[in-house]
Design a protein around this motif. Structure first.
Motif, mmCIF file in Angstrom:
data_model
loop_
_atom_site.group_PDB
_atom_site.id
_atom_site.type_symbol
_atom_site.label_atom_id
_atom_site.label_comp_id
_atom_site.label_asym_id
_atom_site.label_seq_id
_atom_site.Cartn_x
_atom_site.Cartn_y
_atom_site.Cartn_z
ATOM 1 N N ASP A 162 0.759 -1.322 0.164
ATOM 2 C CA ASP A 162 0.003 0.152 -0.082
ATOM 3 C C ASP A 162 0.971 1.313 -0.008
ATOM 4 O OD1 ASP A 162 -2.662 -1.198 -0.089
ATOM 5 O OD2 ASP A 162 -2.860 -1.325 1.989
ATOM 6 N N ARG A 163 2.073 1.418 0.702
ATOM 7 C CA ARG A 163 3.016 2.476 0.783
ATOM 8 C C ARG A 163 3.410 2.828 -0.544
ATOM 9 N NH1 ARG A 163 7.530 1.992 4.678
ATOM 10 N NH2 ARG A 163 8.013 3.243 2.953
ATOM 11 N N LEU A 164 3.691 1.657 -1.400
ATOM 12 C CA LEU A 164 4.271 1.783 -3.034
ATOM 13 C C LEU A 164 3.051 2.633 -3.769
ATOM 14 C CD1 LEU A 164 6.032 1.794 -5.468
ATOM 15 C CD2 LEU A 164 5.005 -0.731 -5.362
ATOM 16 N N LEU A 165 1.948 2.036 -3.552
ATOM 17 C CA LEU A 165 0.944 2.809 -4.398
ATOM 18 C C LEU A 165 0.246 4.103 -4.043
ATOM 19 C CD1 LEU A 165 -1.573 -0.261 -4.789
ATOM 20 C CD2 LEU A 165 0.267 0.544 -6.132
ATOM 21 N N ALA A 166 0.498 4.397 -2.645
ATOM 22 C CA ALA A 166 0.335 5.826 -2.082
ATOM 23 C C ALA A 166 1.484 6.670 -2.714
ATOM 24 C CB ALA A 166 0.333 5.877 -0.453
ATOM 25 N N ALA A 167 2.740 6.219 -2.831
ATOM 26 C CA ALA A 167 3.780 7.098 -3.318
ATOM 27 C C ALA A 167 3.436 7.405 -4.599
ATOM 28 C CB ALA A 167 4.987 6.392 -2.961
ATOM 29 N N VAL A 168 3.129 6.494 -5.377
ATOM 30 C CA VAL A 168 2.759 6.618 -6.997
ATOM 31 C C VAL A 168 1.746 7.577 -7.026
ATOM 32 C CG1 VAL A 168 2.083 5.396 -9.013
ATOM 33 C CG2 VAL A 168 3.620 4.382 -7.737
ATOM 34 N N ALA A 169 0.554 7.324 -6.255
ATOM 35 C CA ALA A 169 -0.696 8.095 -6.209
ATOM 36 C C ALA A 169 -0.516 9.486 -5.873
ATOM 37 C CB ALA A 169 -1.723 7.561 -5.281
ATOM 38 N N ALA A 170 0.642 9.847 -4.807
ATOM 39 C CA ALA A 170 0.923 11.199 -4.723
ATOM 40 C C ALA A 170 1.463 11.942 -5.652
ATOM 41 C CB ALA A 170 1.876 11.242 -3.167
ATOM 42 N N ARG A 171 2.233 11.047 -6.474
ATOM 43 C CA ARG A 171 3.070 12.139 -7.680
ATOM 44 C C ARG A 171 2.263 12.047 -8.855
ATOM 45 N NH1 ARG A 171 8.996 10.791 -9.434
ATOM 46 N NH2 ARG A 171 9.003 12.153 -11.256
ATOM 47 N N PHE A 172 1.467 11.014 -9.210
ATOM 48 C CA PHE A 172 0.875 10.571 -10.336
ATOM 49 C C PHE A 172 -0.744 10.213 -9.876
ATOM 50 C CE2 PHE A 172 5.268 9.806 -11.334
ATOM 51 C CZ PHE A 172 5.663 10.705 -12.139
ATOM 52 N N PRO A 173 -1.445 11.000 -9.356
ATOM 53 C CA PRO A 173 -2.648 10.696 -9.045
ATOM 54 C C PRO A 173 -3.637 9.610 -9.863
ATOM 55 C CG PRO A 173 -2.670 12.784 -8.648
ATOM 56 C CD PRO A 173 -1.515 12.403 -9.505
ATOM 57 N N ASP A 174 -3.760 9.830 -11.296
ATOM 58 C CA ASP A 174 -4.440 9.210 -12.210
ATOM 59 C C ASP A 174 -4.063 7.696 -12.554
ATOM 60 O OD1 ASP A 174 -6.272 11.263 -12.378
ATOM 61 O OD2 ASP A 174 -5.508 12.094 -13.914
ATOM 62 N N ALA A 175 -2.641 7.360 -12.123
ATOM 63 C CA ALA A 175 -1.967 6.264 -12.582
ATOM 64 C C ALA A 175 -2.398 5.067 -11.297
ATOM 65 C CB ALA A 175 -0.462 6.352 -12.468
ATOM 66 N N VAL A 176 -3.081 5.502 -10.326
ATOM 67 C CA VAL A 176 -3.107 4.286 -9.389
ATOM 68 C C VAL A 176 -4.977 4.176 -9.133
ATOM 69 C CG1 VAL A 176 -2.998 3.659 -7.065
ATOM 70 C CG2 VAL A 176 -1.350 4.879 -8.231
ATOM 71 N N ARG A 177 -5.481 2.945 -9.153
ATOM 72 C CA ARG A 177 -6.792 2.771 -8.991
ATOM 73 C C ARG A 177 -7.130 2.885 -7.416
ATOM 74 N NH1 ARG A 177 -6.922 -3.023 -11.120
ATOM 75 N NH2 ARG A 177 -5.007 -2.819 -10.001
ATOM 76 N N PRO A 178 -8.554 3.258 -7.059
ATOM 77 C CA PRO A 178 -8.801 3.414 -5.962
ATOM 78 C C PRO A 178 -9.083 2.045 -5.123
ATOM 79 C CG PRO A 178 -10.658 4.272 -7.185
ATOM 80 C CD PRO A 178 -9.349 3.718 -8.087
#
Length: 172
Positions: free
Chosen positions: A17-33
């Motif tokens: 989850d921390r990896l996905l949160a880091a991606v979402a923080a920088r590229f919000p549209d790249a990660v699914r909710p």
């Protein structure tokens, strides 16, 4: 975005989850909710078809499944898609095999990628090649490899957002 009433069988990987949160923080549209996971079967049966018979069959599929450890380290990128492969993948392939034998007409991703899809943790999806390359190069190395203990599967459903419908603990 999935349609309301779609369901999926997934193995949650909260360690990612921390990896996905880091991606979402920088590229919000790249990660699914949806929490970090490896999909076992998406889409599964429609929500309106989830009855006691289906739930009992799922409990039978997961009965006796031992917990298993995995490492997510190998990063793969194709176009705007970035994923991590779990190793060993035996636990996931055994689970998907049992599910596919029970529901042979349900193809992963509706057959869009063939009848068999390698187990993976989606890190970024439907993004530009440049964003995917940045995720692979700049963010994934901060977190990978990720070690996880796999101990349950989830039945999730989409109704305006993904929600947990049922947990199946691995007790074998």
């Amino acid at each position: 975005m999935p349609e309301d009433g779609v369901t999926a069988l997934v193995v949650p990987l909260p360690e990612a989850d921390r990896l996905l949160a880091a991606v979402a923080a920088r590229f919000p549209d790249a990660v699914r909710p949806v929490p970090a996971h490896v999909s076992l079967l998406y889409p599964f049966v429609p929500a309106e078809a989830l009855d006691d018979r289906v739930l009992a069959a799922l409990a039978e599929v997961f009965a006796g499944q031992p917990r298993f450890g995995v490492e997510l380290g190998e990063c793969r990128r194709a176009g705007g898609f970035v994923s991590l492969r779990p190793t060993p993948e035996d636990g996931f392939t055994a689970l998907t095999g049992r599910i596919r034998r029970r529901w042979p007409d349900l193809l992963p991703y509706g057959g869009r990628f063939g009848s068999d899809v390698e187990p993976h943790l989606t890190v970024a999806l439907n993004t530009s090649d440049e964003t995917a390359a940045a995720v692979e190069r700049e963010i994934v190395p901060e977190f990978a490899p990720i070690r996880a203990e796999v101990g349950e599967a989830w039945l999730i459903g989409f109704q305006g957002g993904w929600e947990l419908r049922r947990r199946f603990d691995f007790t074998g």
